[in-house]
Design a protein around this motif. Structure first.
Motif, short mmCIF file in Angstrom:
data_model
loop_
_atom_site.label_atom_id
_atom_site.label_comp_id
_atom_site.label_asym_id
_atom_site.label_seq_id
_atom_site.Cartn_x
_atom_site.Cartn_y
_atom_site.Cartn_z
N THR A 178 -5.27 11.42 -9.89
CA THR A 178 -4.26 10.53 -9.33
C THR A 178 -4.76 9.87 -8.06
OG1 THR A 178 -2.51 11.94 -10.22
CG2 THR A 178 -1.88 10.36 -8.52
N GLN A 179 -5.42 10.64 -7.22
CA GLN A 179 -5.94 10.09 -5.96
C GLN A 179 -7.03 9.06 -6.21
OE1 GLN A 179 -4.76 10.66 -2.68
NE2 GLN A 179 -3.12 11.38 -4.03
N GLN A 180 -7.83 9.30 -7.25
CA GLN A 180 -8.86 8.32 -7.61
C GLN A 180 -8.22 7.03 -8.10
OE1 GLN A 180 -11.74 9.78 -10.41
NE2 GLN A 180 -12.87 7.86 -10.50
N LYS A 181 -7.14 7.17 -8.86
CA LYS A 181 -6.39 6.00 -9.33
C LYS A 181 -5.79 5.24 -8.16
CE LYS A 181 -4.51 3.40 -12.52
NZ LYS A 181 -5.33 2.50 -13.37
N ILE A 207 0.84 -1.20 0.00
CA ILE A 207 0.00 0.00 0.00
C ILE A 207 0.87 1.25 0.00
CG2 ILE A 207 -1.64 1.34 1.38
CD1 ILE A 207 -2.85 -1.31 2.29
N LYS A 208 1.96 1.22 0.77
CA LYS A 208 2.87 2.37 0.80
C LYS A 208 3.55 2.56 -0.56
CE LYS A 208 3.90 2.77 5.70
NZ LYS A 208 4.96 2.87 6.73
N SER A 251 1.60 9.68 -5.68
CA SER A 251 1.76 10.68 -4.61
C SER A 251 1.20 12.05 -4.98
CB SER A 251 3.25 10.82 -4.26
OG SER A 251 3.99 11.19 -5.42
N THR A 252 0.95 12.28 -6.25
CA THR A 252 0.39 13.56 -6.67
C THR A 252 -1.00 13.74 -6.07
OG1 THR A 252 1.58 13.31 -8.76
CG2 THR A 252 -0.08 15.06 -8.64
N ARG A 253 -1.29 14.97 -5.65
CA ARG A 253 -2.54 15.23 -4.92
C ARG A 253 -3.72 15.61 -5.81
NH1 ARG A 253 -2.64 12.76 -0.19
NH2 ARG A 253 -0.63 12.97 0.87
#
Length: 272
Positions: free
Chosen positions: A106-109, A92-93, A100-102
């Motif tokens: 990207t966060q949805q991906k 997960i990390k 890491s892009t906010r």
């Protein structure tokens, strides 16, 4: 930021425990009203009295152990779910570092990949919480029965007047020690330590010790037996020393395979 969120969550849980402990202070009897008081807490009190065999302290010990035994399958399920989730933390990390892009896309991906990882390993990140939701009302009903049923607050057990605090502070110390042991042993099985767990390791024993100093020793007796059972249960179904040995052995086997692969890739020198 995530660590601070965990601290806030743990603080909220502790506050909830205090709130639930304070809910309802009137004595419980057959004339009590309300589903919780009349049909849950009252019958818990009746069960404890039925197991007392002439001594309320014996009833508290036996009923606490019986409840803990009944809840063991749930605890086992919870422990397995939490362990599976912990084993996935490195992956997960890695995903979090990759995405890491906010920005929203990207966060949805990241969320999609994380859900996919959980699904592929047959792990639900929320499964470990479900048994806790079942256990909390049961343990709170037991707690309130000891607190609010007059017959359970009276009587003597060993050196104790169960309606008064332990004059020698033996139970408060034991309750704090077993609480620390149970939380510390649980944290030992985690792959990585975190701030919230470290805080819990010390905050919970201190909280239990301070409360046991001022409350009836019947409650202190419950805490001692409950947390002592938790320590034994941890060794039986989630032994951190065994888990660490298994991880070390798995890591050793991986290193040996990697060395064997590296050795196989090296060209053999021809003899002259």
């Amino acid at each position: 930021m995530k660590k601070y969120k965990r601290i806030v969550l743990m603080t909220g849980l502790l506050s909830l425990v205090f709130l639930l402990s304070a809910c309802g202070t009137k004595n419980i009897s057959a004339d009590s009203t309300g589903i919780w008081d009349r049909y849950v807490v009252y019958y818990f009190g009746q069960a404890i009295q039925g197991l007392s065999f002439g001594n309320v302290g014996v009833g508290i010990i036996l009923f606490t152990i019986i409840v803990r035994i009944i809840l063991m399958p749930l605890m086992h399920f919870q422990t397995k779910s939490m362990r599976k989730t912990q084993e996935l933390q490195p992956k997960i990390k890695a995903l979090q570092a990759k995405y890491s892009t906010r920005d929203q896309e990207t966060q949805q991906k990241l969320q999609e990949e994380t859900k996919k990882l959980y699904a592929e390993n047959n792990v639900s990140p929320y499964a470990g919480c479900l048994p806790l939701l079942v256990q909390m009302p049961v343990m709170m009903a037991l707690y309130q029965a000891i607190l609010r049923v007059p017959e359970l607050r009276s009587g003597h057990f060993l050196w104790l007047n169960l309606s008064e605090a332990d004059p020698y502070f033996i139970l408060p110390v034991l309750a704090a020690v077993f609480t620390f042991a149970s939380t510390y042993l649980s944290s030992m099985s985690q792959l990585e330590s975190n701030t919230s767990m470290k805080i819990m390791n010390f905050a919970m024993p201190v909280m239990i010790f301070v409360m046991a100093l001022n409350l009836a020793s019947g409650l202190s007796l419950y805490w001692v037996i409950s947390n002592a059972f938790q320590v034994v249960q941890t060794f039986l179904i989630n032994n951190p020393f065994k888990i660490r040995r298994e991880r070390e052995e798995a890591a050793r086997q991986i290193r040996e395979r990697e060395r064997a692969l590296e050795k196989a890739k090296r060209p053999k020198k021809k003899r002259k």
